[in-house]
Design an enzyme around this catalytic site. Structure first.
Site, PDB file in Angstrom:
ATOM      1  N   GLY A  10      -8.706 -30.708  30.847  1.00 10.23           N
ATOM      2  CA  GLY A  10      -9.161 -30.015  32.059  1.00 10.23           C
ATOM      3  C   GLY A  10     -10.638 -29.712  31.870  1.00 10.23           C
ATOM      4  O   GLY A  10     -11.008 -29.020  30.922  1.00 10.23           O
ATOM      5  N   GLN A  13     -13.974 -25.420  35.759  1.00 11.82           N
ATOM      6  CA  GLN A  13     -14.862 -24.285  35.490  1.00 11.82           C
ATOM      7  C   GLN A  13     -14.739 -23.795  34.050  1.00 11.82           C
ATOM      8  O   GLN A  13     -15.738 -23.628  33.355  1.00 11.82           O
ATOM      9  CB  GLN A  13     -14.512 -23.122  36.444  1.00 11.82           C
ATOM     10  CG  GLN A  13     -14.788 -23.424  37.896  1.00 11.82           C
ATOM     11  CD  GLN A  13     -16.265 -23.246  38.218  1.00 11.82           C
ATOM     12  OE1 GLN A  13     -17.143 -23.716  37.501  1.00 11.82           O
ATOM     13  NE2 GLN A  13     -16.542 -22.554  39.307  1.00 11.82           N
ATOM     14  N   ASP A  34     -10.019 -35.245  31.854  1.00 10.50           N
ATOM     15  CA  ASP A  34      -9.542 -34.790  33.170  1.00 10.50           C
ATOM     16  C   ASP A  34      -8.869 -35.971  33.864  1.00 10.50           C
ATOM     17  O   ASP A  34      -8.840 -37.089  33.327  1.00 10.50           O
ATOM     18  CB  ASP A  34     -10.709 -34.212  33.999  1.00 10.50           C
ATOM     19  CG  ASP A  34     -10.259 -33.102  34.945  1.00 10.50           C
ATOM     20  OD1 ASP A  34      -9.374 -33.373  35.793  1.00 10.50           O
ATOM     21  OD2 ASP A  34     -10.768 -31.983  34.849  1.00 10.50           O
ATOM     22  N   ASN A 123      -2.591 -21.021  33.814  1.00  9.51           N
ATOM     23  CA  ASN A 123      -1.703 -19.972  34.313  1.00  9.51           C
ATOM     24  C   ASN A 123      -0.557 -20.529  35.137  1.00  9.51           C
ATOM     25  O   ASN A 123      -0.699 -21.610  35.711  1.00  9.51           O
ATOM     26  CB  ASN A 123      -2.518 -19.002  35.192  1.00  9.51           C
ATOM     27  CG  ASN A 123      -3.161 -17.922  34.342  1.00  9.51           C
ATOM     28  OD1 ASN A 123      -2.532 -17.396  33.436  1.00  9.51           O
ATOM     29  ND2 ASN A 123      -4.415 -17.602  34.651  1.00  9.51           N
ATOM     30  N   HIS A 178       0.621 -11.892  30.281  1.00 11.65           N
ATOM     31  CA  HIS A 178      -0.701 -11.983  30.905  1.00 11.65           C
ATOM     32  C   HIS A 178      -0.556 -11.777  32.410  1.00 11.65           C
ATOM     33  O   HIS A 178      -1.061 -12.519  33.212  1.00 11.65           O
ATOM     34  CB  HIS A 178      -1.292 -13.370  30.611  1.00 11.65           C
ATOM     35  CG  HIS A 178      -2.714 -13.527  31.063  1.00 11.65           C
ATOM     36  ND1 HIS A 178      -3.692 -12.614  30.797  1.00 11.65           N
ATOM     37  CD2 HIS A 178      -3.334 -14.529  31.757  1.00 11.65           C
ATOM     38  CE1 HIS A 178      -4.840 -13.037  31.306  1.00 11.65           C
ATOM     39  NE2 HIS A 178      -4.642 -14.193  31.893  1.00 11.65           N
TER      40      HIS A 178
HETATM   41  N1  APR Z   1      -4.648 -33.467  33.361  1.00 13.62           N
HETATM   42  C1  APR Z   1      -5.878 -33.040  33.052  1.00 13.62           C
HETATM   43  N2  APR Z   1      -6.602 -32.241  33.887  1.00 13.62           N
HETATM   44  C2  APR Z   1      -6.040 -31.880  35.027  1.00 13.62           C
HETATM   45  C3  APR Z   1      -4.748 -32.278  35.402  1.00 13.62           C
HETATM   46  C4  APR Z   1      -4.031 -33.124  34.516  1.00 13.62           C
HETATM   47  N3  APR Z   1      -2.805 -33.558  34.790  1.00 13.62           N
HETATM   48  N4  APR Z   1      -4.483 -31.749  36.634  1.00 13.62           N
HETATM   49  C5  APR Z   1      -5.563 -31.040  36.993  1.00 13.62           C
HETATM   50  N5  APR Z   1      -6.520 -31.108  36.045  1.00 13.62           N
HETATM   51  C6  APR Z   1      -7.854 -30.558  36.025  1.00 13.62           C
HETATM   52  C7  APR Z   1      -8.509 -30.496  37.403  1.00 13.62           C
HETATM   53  O1  APR Z   1      -8.932 -31.783  37.834  1.00 13.62           O
HETATM   54  C8  APR Z   1      -9.656 -29.518  37.143  1.00 13.62           C
HETATM   55  O2  APR Z   1     -10.842 -30.185  36.763  1.00 13.62           O
HETATM   56  O3  APR Z   1      -7.871 -29.208  35.598  1.00 13.62           O
HETATM   57  C9  APR Z   1      -9.142 -28.679  35.977  1.00 13.62           C
HETATM   58  C10 APR Z   1      -8.989 -27.221  36.336  1.00 13.62           C
HETATM   59  O4  APR Z   1     -10.243 -26.731  36.566  1.00 13.62           O
HETATM   60  P1  APR Z   1     -10.561 -25.646  37.713  1.00 13.62           P
HETATM   61  O5  APR Z   1      -9.840 -26.027  38.962  1.00 13.62           O
HETATM   62  O6  APR Z   1     -12.020 -25.457  37.779  1.00 13.62           O
HETATM   63  O7  APR Z   1      -9.833 -24.326  37.155  1.00 13.62           O
HETATM   64  P2  APR Z   1     -10.355 -23.297  36.053  1.00 13.62           P
HETATM   65  O8  APR Z   1     -11.071 -22.185  36.714  1.00 13.62           O
HETATM   66  O9  APR Z   1     -11.026 -24.037  34.958  1.00 13.62           O
HETATM   67  O10 APR Z   1      -8.953 -22.703  35.542  1.00 13.62           O
HETATM   68  C11 APR Z   1      -8.014 -23.534  34.904  1.00 13.62           C
HETATM   69  O11 APR Z   1      -6.974 -21.746  33.701  1.00 13.62           O
HETATM   70  O12 APR Z   1      -7.209 -19.434  33.848  1.00 13.62           O
HETATM   71  C12 APR Z   1      -6.463 -20.549  34.207  1.00 13.62           C
HETATM   72  O13 APR Z   1      -5.597 -19.861  36.342  1.00 13.62           O
HETATM   73  C13 APR Z   1      -6.465 -20.740  35.705  1.00 13.62           C
HETATM   74  O14 APR Z   1      -4.654 -22.299  35.660  1.00 13.62           O
HETATM   75  C14 APR Z   1      -6.056 -22.181  35.808  1.00 13.62           C
HETATM   76  C15 APR Z   1      -6.726 -22.805  34.600  1.00 13.62           C
END
Ligand code: APR
Length: 311
Positions: A10, A13, A34, A123, A178
């Site tokens: 991932g 952010q 990602d 989460n 959490h």
């Molecule tokens: N494999 C890899 N990455 C993935 C997948 C997957 N199958 N599905 C989604 N993603 C990626 C998205 O493309 C995105 O770039 O996960 C990333 C999540 O990033 P954001 O949407 O910016 O979320 P972020 O603020 O980083 O939070 C991520 O952490 O705190 C927790 O609640 C929050 O569950 C959320 C996670």
């Protein structure tokens, strides 16, 4: 000796900030993974961070990918894959979507790096770390959820703001899940070793405890779109650094309890010693009656969200 390999699953952010912090601390070479749709974005982030290295003089290599083969044999994984909370959503609302993602991620990590140490951030954390462990089948020492580190940092921040003392001298612990039922243990919070219960009137302290419980939601509301990322990233890096450098820091992490604090078979926030062996130890201590009741309450919430995974 080659540098450790750090895989960030991932690259949104939190993932982007994890990459920056891990690079600045020179924790190792970093691969940001990602989905194919976001491959350009993570390749771009990796290149951007590569280009700030000359200012600081660090040599870690940072790359972006959507190919699972590129995270092969990584030493450590930090998982943020999933969708973040939107306004009005609680962490549990995310469960359905993020569970499917976590199952896929766990299956792939098991295949690519069965001996890695894994930090889960996605989460609803309590269910996601449980799901990862169930699906990947890793040793309990090699899997933790990042929750208490962040919740405790928030509690420390609010205590420092209230007392006007350095945040560096505030120590405290948040146990449990959490979610809104987490347990900031006021009895153990100190400022320079002085109990906060003697420094802050009980009505003010109660407000701080509540603000800590809902601190994630406070930021979600302010952002309007997305959830906190700077402090979550730093909290996970603290755990990663303790593992990679065998620091044996005592960090409240969601660790698998098998009898500790009366919890059996669930990941819940407890003081965990993080070193080269992963979760090397859980520091158990006697809780007061009201703390036990609060922990039972949070355990029920954790059990409920875990039950919803069907695992
Ligand atoms: N494999 C890899 N990455 C993935 C997948 C997957 N199958 N599905 C989604 N993603 C990626 C998205 O493309 C995105 O770039 O996960 C990333 C999540 O990033 P954001 O949407 O910016 O979320 P972020 O603020 O980083 O939070 C991520 O952490 O705190 C927790 O609640 C929050 O569950 C959320 C996670």
């Amino acid at each position: 000796m080659s540098r450790p390999k750090i895989a960030l699953i991932g690259g949104g952010q939190i993932g982007g900030n994890l990459a920056l912090l891990a690079a600045q601390k020179e924790l190792g070479d970093i691969v940001i993974f990602d989905i194919p749709k976001a491959e350009g974005m993570v390749k771009g982030k990796a290149l951007d961070i590569m280009q700030l290295r000359p200012h600081d003089g660090y040599d870690a290599d940072i790359s972006g990918t959507s190919n699972w083969n590129d995270v092969k044999d990584a030493d450590i994984f930090i998982i943020t894959a999933g969708i973040p909370r939107k306004p009005g959503m609680n962490r549990e609302d995310l469960l359905g979507i993020n569970l499917g993602i976590m199952k896929d991620v766990a299956t792939n990590i098991k295949e690519q790096a069965p001996n890695a140490f894994v930090i889960v951030i996605s989460n609803p954390l309590d269910a996601m770390v449980y799901a990862f462990h169930k699906v990947a089948g890793f040793s309990k020492k090699m899997v933790v959820g990042m929750a208490g580190a962040l919740d405790s940092a928030r509690f420390r921040t609010f205590i420092a703001m209230e007392t006007g003392c350095s945040v560096q001298d505030v120590t405290c612990m948040v146990l449990g899940g959490h979610g809104d039922t987490m347990v900031p243990v006021t009895r153990l919070a100190t400022v320079g070793g002085v109990p906060v219960e003697e420094l802050i009137p009980s009505n003010r302290l109660e407000k701080i405890v509540n603000r800590t419980r809902f601190a994630g939601g406070e930021i979600v509301k302010l952002f309007g779109n997305g959830s906190a990322f700077y402090a979550p990233a730093q909290s996970a890096i603290e755990i990663a650094e303790s593992y990679l450098r065998d620091k044996k820091r005592v960090i409240p992490c969601a660790s698998l309890c098998e009898g500790e604090f009366g919890v059996d078979g669930y990941f819940i926030g407890v003081p965990s010693v993080i070193g080269a062996g992963g979760v090397e130890r859980i520091l158990e201590f006697e809780l007061k009656e009201d703390e036990k009741a609060a922990l039972n309450n949070t355990l029920e919430a954790v059990k409920k969200t875990v039950a919803e995974t069907g695992l």
